[in-house]
Design a protein around this motif. Structure first.
Motif, PDB file in Angstrom:
ATOM      1  N   LYS A   1       0.000 -19.121 -50.348  1.00  0.00           N
ATOM      2  CA  LYS A   1       0.198 -17.727 -49.917  1.00  0.00           C
ATOM      3  C   LYS A   1       0.692 -16.828 -51.038  1.00  0.00           C
ATOM      4  O   LYS A   1       0.343 -15.665 -51.131  1.00  0.00           O
ATOM      5  CB  LYS A   1       1.217 -17.678 -48.759  1.00  0.00           C
ATOM      6  N   ILE A   2       1.561 -17.381 -51.907  1.00  0.00           N
ATOM      7  CA  ILE A   2       2.151 -16.552 -52.972  1.00  0.00           C
ATOM      8  C   ILE A   2       1.413 -16.691 -54.309  1.00  0.00           C
ATOM      9  O   ILE A   2       1.915 -16.281 -55.358  1.00  0.00           O
ATOM     10  CB  ILE A   2       3.662 -16.854 -53.148  1.00  0.00           C
ATOM     11  N   GLY A   3       0.225 -17.331 -54.256  1.00  0.00           N
ATOM     12  CA  GLY A   3      -0.617 -17.403 -55.449  1.00  0.00           C
ATOM     13  C   GLY A   3      -0.250 -18.483 -56.442  1.00  0.00           C
ATOM     14  O   GLY A   3      -0.647 -18.439 -57.609  1.00  0.00           O
ATOM     15  N   LYS A   4       0.512 -19.495 -55.977  1.00  0.00           N
ATOM     16  CA  LYS A   4       0.846 -20.632 -56.856  1.00  0.00           C
ATOM     17  C   LYS A   4      -0.120 -21.779 -56.589  1.00  0.00           C
ATOM     18  O   LYS A   4      -0.695 -21.868 -55.490  1.00  0.00           O
ATOM     19  CB  LYS A   4       2.281 -21.121 -56.579  1.00  0.00           C
ATOM     20  N   PRO A   5      -0.311 -22.705 -57.560  1.00  0.00           N
ATOM     21  CA  PRO A   5      -1.147 -23.880 -57.300  1.00  0.00           C
ATOM     22  C   PRO A   5      -0.544 -24.702 -56.159  1.00  0.00           C
ATOM     23  O   PRO A   5       0.687 -24.707 -55.984  1.00  0.00           O
ATOM     24  CB  PRO A   5      -1.089 -24.671 -58.618  1.00  0.00           C
ATOM     25  N   GLU A   6      -1.387 -25.389 -55.389  1.00  0.00           N
ATOM     26  CA  GLU A   6      -0.906 -26.186 -54.253  1.00  0.00           C
ATOM     27  C   GLU A   6       0.098 -27.247 -54.700  1.00  0.00           C
ATOM     28  O   GLU A   6       1.074 -27.528 -54.020  1.00  0.00           O
ATOM     29  CB  GLU A   6      -2.088 -26.874 -53.542  1.00  0.00           C
ATOM     30  N   HIS A   7      -0.198 -27.865 -55.848  1.00  0.00           N
ATOM     31  CA  HIS A   7       0.698 -28.897 -56.376  1.00  0.00           C
ATOM     32  C   HIS A   7       1.861 -28.252 -57.125  1.00  0.00           C
ATOM     33  O   HIS A   7       1.658 -27.500 -58.072  1.00  0.00           O
ATOM     34  CB  HIS A   7      -0.051 -29.839 -57.331  1.00  0.00           C
TER      35      HIS A   7
ATOM     36  N   ARG B   1      10.110 -44.689 -64.396  1.00  0.00           N
ATOM     37  CA  ARG B   1      10.459 -45.207 -63.072  1.00  0.00           C
ATOM     38  C   ARG B   1      10.611 -44.108 -62.032  1.00  0.00           C
ATOM     39  O   ARG B   1      10.654 -44.377 -60.834  1.00  0.00           O
ATOM     40  CB  ARG B   1      11.749 -46.029 -63.171  1.00  0.00           C
ATOM     41  N   PHE B   2      10.718 -42.861 -62.478  1.00  0.00           N
ATOM     42  CA  PHE B   2      10.856 -41.757 -61.526  1.00  0.00           C
ATOM     43  C   PHE B   2       9.522 -41.350 -60.914  1.00  0.00           C
ATOM     44  O   PHE B   2       9.500 -40.544 -59.980  1.00  0.00           O
ATOM     45  CB  PHE B   2      11.525 -40.555 -62.194  1.00  0.00           C
ATOM     46  N   ASN B   3       8.414 -41.881 -61.427  1.00  0.00           N
ATOM     47  CA  ASN B   3       7.099 -41.610 -60.823  1.00  0.00           C
ATOM     48  C   ASN B   3       7.104 -42.007 -59.350  1.00  0.00           C
ATOM     49  O   ASN B   3       6.607 -41.285 -58.492  1.00  0.00           O
ATOM     50  CB  ASN B   3       6.006 -42.404 -61.555  1.00  0.00           C
ATOM     51  N   ARG B   4       7.677 -43.163 -59.072  1.00  0.00           N
ATOM     52  CA  ARG B   4       7.738 -43.660 -57.693  1.00  0.00           C
ATOM     53  C   ARG B   4       8.619 -42.752 -56.837  1.00  0.00           C
ATOM     54  O   ARG B   4       8.280 -42.428 -55.690  1.00  0.00           O
ATOM     55  CB  ARG B   4       8.289 -45.093 -57.709  1.00  0.00           C
ATOM     56  N   LEU B   5       9.762 -42.353 -57.375  1.00  0.00           N
ATOM     57  CA  LEU B   5      10.682 -41.478 -56.653  1.00  0.00           C
ATOM     58  C   LEU B   5       9.997 -40.171 -56.268  1.00  0.00           C
ATOM     59  O   LEU B   5      10.114 -39.706 -55.129  1.00  0.00           O
ATOM     60  CB  LEU B   5      11.907 -41.187 -57.526  1.00  0.00           C
ATOM     61  N   VAL B   6       9.266 -39.583 -57.222  1.00  0.00           N
ATOM     62  CA  VAL B   6       8.554 -38.321 -56.965  1.00  0.00           C
ATOM     63  C   VAL B   6       7.511 -38.523 -55.871  1.00  0.00           C
ATOM     64  O   VAL B   6       7.401 -37.720 -54.942  1.00  0.00           O
ATOM     65  CB  VAL B   6       7.901 -37.787 -58.261  1.00  0.00           C
ATOM     66  N   ARG B   7       6.759 -39.601 -55.982  1.00  0.00           N
ATOM     67  CA  ARG B   7       5.696 -39.875 -54.994  1.00  0.00           C
ATOM     68  C   ARG B   7       6.277 -39.995 -53.580  1.00  0.00           C
ATOM     69  O   ARG B   7       5.778 -39.385 -52.632  1.00  0.00           O
ATOM     70  CB  ARG B   7       4.961 -41.155 -55.372  1.00  0.00           C
ATOM     71  N   GLU B   8       7.350 -40.822 -53.440  1.00  0.00           N
ATOM     72  CA  GLU B   8       7.921 -41.067 -52.113  1.00  0.00           C
ATOM     73  C   GLU B   8       8.593 -39.803 -51.550  1.00  0.00           C
ATOM     74  O   GLU B   8       8.482 -39.522 -50.358  1.00  0.00           O
ATOM     75  CB  GLU B   8       8.935 -42.218 -52.178  1.00  0.00           C
ATOM     76  N   THR B   9       9.311 -39.057 -52.413  1.00  0.00           N
ATOM     77  CA  THR B   9       9.989 -37.842 -51.948  1.00  0.00           C
ATOM     78  C   THR B   9       8.970 -36.793 -51.509  1.00  0.00           C
ATOM     79  O   THR B   9       9.143 -36.131 -50.482  1.00  0.00           O
ATOM     80  CB  THR B   9      10.907 -37.261 -53.050  1.00  0.00           C
TER      81      THR B   9
ATOM     82  N   GLY C   1       6.342 -33.875 -47.229  1.00  0.00           N
ATOM     83  CA  GLY C   1       5.031 -33.296 -46.940  1.00  0.00           C
ATOM     84  C   GLY C   1       4.570 -32.306 -47.994  1.00  0.00           C
ATOM     85  O   GLY C   1       3.813 -31.379 -47.697  1.00  0.00           O
ATOM     86  N   LYS C   2       5.031 -32.491 -49.229  1.00  0.00           N
ATOM     87  CA  LYS C   2       4.662 -31.566 -50.307  1.00  0.00           C
ATOM     88  C   LYS C   2       3.750 -32.239 -51.322  1.00  0.00           C
ATOM     89  O   LYS C   2       3.675 -33.473 -51.381  1.00  0.00           O
ATOM     90  CB  LYS C   2       5.930 -31.057 -51.007  1.00  0.00           C
ATOM     91  N   LYS C   3       3.080 -31.415 -52.108  1.00  0.00           N
ATOM     92  CA  LYS C   3       2.232 -31.940 -53.179  1.00  0.00           C
ATOM     93  C   LYS C   3       2.942 -31.663 -54.507  1.00  0.00           C
ATOM     94  O   LYS C   3       3.228 -30.510 -54.829  1.00  0.00           O
ATOM     95  CB  LYS C   3       0.859 -31.269 -53.158  1.00  0.00           C
TER      96      LYS C   3
ATOM     97  N   ALA D   1       2.668 -26.805 -49.734  1.00  0.00           N
ATOM     98  CA  ALA D   1       1.361 -26.402 -50.284  1.00  0.00           C
ATOM     99  C   ALA D   1       0.890 -25.084 -49.682  1.00  0.00           C
ATOM    100  O   ALA D   1       0.361 -24.212 -50.391  1.00  0.00           O
ATOM    101  CB  ALA D   1       0.340 -27.511 -50.034  1.00  0.00           C
ATOM    102  N   SER D   2       1.109 -24.901 -48.373  1.00  0.00           N
ATOM    103  CA  SER D   2       0.653 -23.661 -47.712  1.00  0.00           C
ATOM    104  C   SER D   2       1.446 -22.448 -48.210  1.00  0.00           C
ATOM    105  O   SER D   2       0.876 -21.378 -48.454  1.00  0.00           O
ATOM    106  CB  SER D   2       0.784 -23.795 -46.198  1.00  0.00           C
TER     107      SER D   2
END
Length: 592
Positions: free
Chosen positions: A334-340, A275-283, A288-290, A329-330
């Motif tokens: 910049k610091i070499g991490k995946p966008e997500h 059920r936390f899938n929805r929470l993650v998506r909405e948050t 504005g994050k991936k 994501a930006s």
């Protein structure tokens, strides 16, 4: 939007609620899965069938026309996806989730009102059905235009043909059965299906809790039976033996009964986590994050009551991980991490407990900023802040009113989230730990008992009153001579197998008196000996002297009365074999 159920429809309402709740438990998870697997034909079909079934069931009620229409609107969108008129997009998922939320509110609302025993049920939900239908039309129109643009780039007629073939196949289904199977085979398969279906029955958790309450009564009666047999021994040894044999049988049977009821109360932890899938998506959307949410539950099962209480703390941790931990994501690029960014939940067993880890790969907790904010909010002084270790500083996030945000929003910043986590976990007799590394991320580790229903402890006496200390805190019980009690700086120490352990009288740890001097401790002696319980509280050993150590006790924890419910020294109450109320102590809050 209004839903009305008349008195003569109550019987079929129970069937409607039972079936609909079962479908709704999976619908949200399937919608979210569809966003990841946009061409998953089976997923689309599964959702379509569920909404179609709920719509069909609601058609039996005169006062559910608007609800039926709502299901039809959602079904229309799914039908367009099925026949490849539109593709699955983020806007389509938002629309499906919006409709699902309203259906859930109505069904669960009906369920709550049904429990009250009302004969005529009426529920009104603030929802504009006409506007929702216009939204559907606009959505379909937009998605068709998008599909036409995409079609110029690539064409995939197979999906459409496959669906059409399935539709045609459904019309000829009965003819094919007649050609393939004879009547005997159909009867055999139907009987087998019915046999399998009736092998399981649905039972409400209210009934299970009622049964568990009766188990508590049996446990109390069992204890009474044992003490009666002991008393009887003084007068008739043979009869006492027969009583003891009968007691052993009752004891064994009640343990099996208790074990089976506890198993019925258990649910797969994965059901909670999904059920936390929805929470993650909405948050993620609001910030504005991936973010990707990954979970591994390792077949962990958990008491439903515990799961319900844990839901809010887990929600706060996951939300904070995204809002405070995961970078944009930006920034990540910049610091070499995946966008997500990644939020991962892992659960597993450790002895009799369940461990839940929530890990994010964000920026970690800024310990200096946490300390500075705690000073600004008056949680600690500047002088005290200088002497804090890194671990002590991290624990400040659990203080009431603490937040590193300057302005509160709907996600965080009100200073209540992590406070709720700590209080809830400790109320469940669990513990919470935080590990963090700058630029690498944070890990929250929750450890809680599998079930909070039936426990064991040792009965101790202080001031002629019985108390229970739960077994999970107890290392051992010992008798100590006053000769083995000695002072060290401003503390009293006992020596147990060459291990020095600080000693406190129970009156001191329960805030009944302010001194733990040798004179106070002497009041607890009997024949120059002390009855001592050695406890392990968060890895720290202490010794508590009491007036008397009594028997081990199995108990069902009951809530505290209203006038004691805010007393953190107490976990709850239970009833002894004589029918007396015993207070269950919470060593986490002892004064040390």
């Amino acid at each position: 939007m209004k839903v009305v159920v008349k008195e003569d429809e109550l019987e079929i309402l129970d069937d409607f609620l039972s079936e609909s709740c079962e479908y709704l438990n999976n619908i949200e998870a399937e919608i979210l899965a569809l966003e990841e697997r946009v061409t998953d034909e089976e997923l689309v079909n599964s959702l379509f069938r569920k909404y179609h079934s709920i719509k069909g069931l609601s058609g039996f009620f005169e006062g559910m026309n608007e609800f039926t229409k709502l299901c039809q609107i959602i079904e229309d969108v799914l039908a367009k996806i099925r026949n490849r008129t539109i593709n699955v997009s983020s806007d389509v998922i938002d629309f499906l989730l919006k409709g699902s939320d309203v259906i859930k509110k109505i069904v669960f609302g009906l369920s709550e009102v049904r429990k009250t025993g009302e004969r005529n049920i009426e529920i009104e939900e603030e929802f504009n059905l006409e506007l929702f239908e216009k939204e559907k039309e606009s959505l379909i129109e937009t998605e068709i235009l998008k599909s036409k643009v995409e079609e110029k780039e690539t064409k995939d007629e197979y999906f459409e043909k496959d669906f059409e073939a399935k539709e045609e196949g459904n019309e000829e289904f009965s003819d094919k059965i007649e050609k393939k199977d004879n009547i005997e085979k159909i009867i055999e398969s139907t009987t087998s299906a019915l046999s399998s279906e009736f092998n399981e029955v649905k039972i409400s958790y209210e009934k299970i809790d009622e049964m568990l309450g009766l188990v508590g009564e049996i446990i109390t009666t069992k204890s009474t039976f044992y003490y009666l047999s002991k008393e009887l021994e003084k007068y008739d040894v043979e009869l006492s033996k027969k009583f003891k044999e009968l007691f052993r049988f009752i004891h064994r049977t009640s343990e099996i009964l208790q074990d089976n009821i506890m198993k019925i109360r258990m649910i797969p932890f994965e059901l909670v986590v999904k059920r936390f899938n929805r929470l993650v998506r909405e948050t993620a959307k609001k910030t504005g994050k991936k973010v990707k949410f990954i979970f591994t539950c390792n077949d962990v099962v958990i008491d439903k009551g515990v799961a319900e209480k844990l839901s809010e703390p887990l929600m706060h941790i996951i939300r904070n991980s995204i809002d405070h931990g995961i970078e944009s994501a930006s920034e990540r690029k910049k610091i070499g991490k995946p966008e997500h960014g990644k939020v991962e939940l892992i659960s597993y067993y450790r002895g009799q407990n369940i461990v839940i880890e929530i890990i994010d790969d964000g920026k970690g907790i800024d310990i200096e900023r946490v300390t500075q904010k705690a000073i600004e909010k008056g949680i600690l002084s500047e002088e005290k802040a200088k002497s804090l270790t890194a671990d002590e500083a991290i624990k400040l996030i659990f203080e009431p009113g603490f937040s590193t945000k300057d302005i509160a929003d709907e996600i965080s910043g009100r200073g209540v989230g992590m406070d709720v986590v700590k209080n809830t976990v400790e109320a469940l007799k669990g513990k919470v730990e935080v590990k963090t590394e700058k630029s690498k991320g944070s890990k929250f580790i929750l450890e809680i008992p599998t079930t909070a229903a039936v426990s064991q402890g040792i009965v101790v006496v202080y001031n002629s009153q019985k108390f229970i200390i739960p077994f999970e805190y107890i290392e051992e019980t010992v008798k100590i001579s006053m000769k083995n009690v000695y002072g060290y700086v401003d503390k009293l120490i006992i020596d147990v197998r060459d291990e020095p352990i600080p000693l406190y009288p129970i009156s001191y740890v329960l805030y009944q008196e302010d001194s733990c001097s040798e004179d106070v401790v002497k009041r607890f002696t009997k024949d120059d000996e002390l009855s001592v319980v050695i406890l392990n509280i968060r890895g720290v050993k202490i010794a508590i002297c009491v007036e008397k150590l009594m028997q081990n006790e199995e108990f069902v924890l009951k809530p505290l009365p209203k006038f004691l419910e805010n007393n953190k020294l107490l976990l709850g109450t239970t009833i002894d074999y004589e029918g007396n109320v015993i207070l269950v102590l919470n060593p986490e809050y002892f004064r040390l």
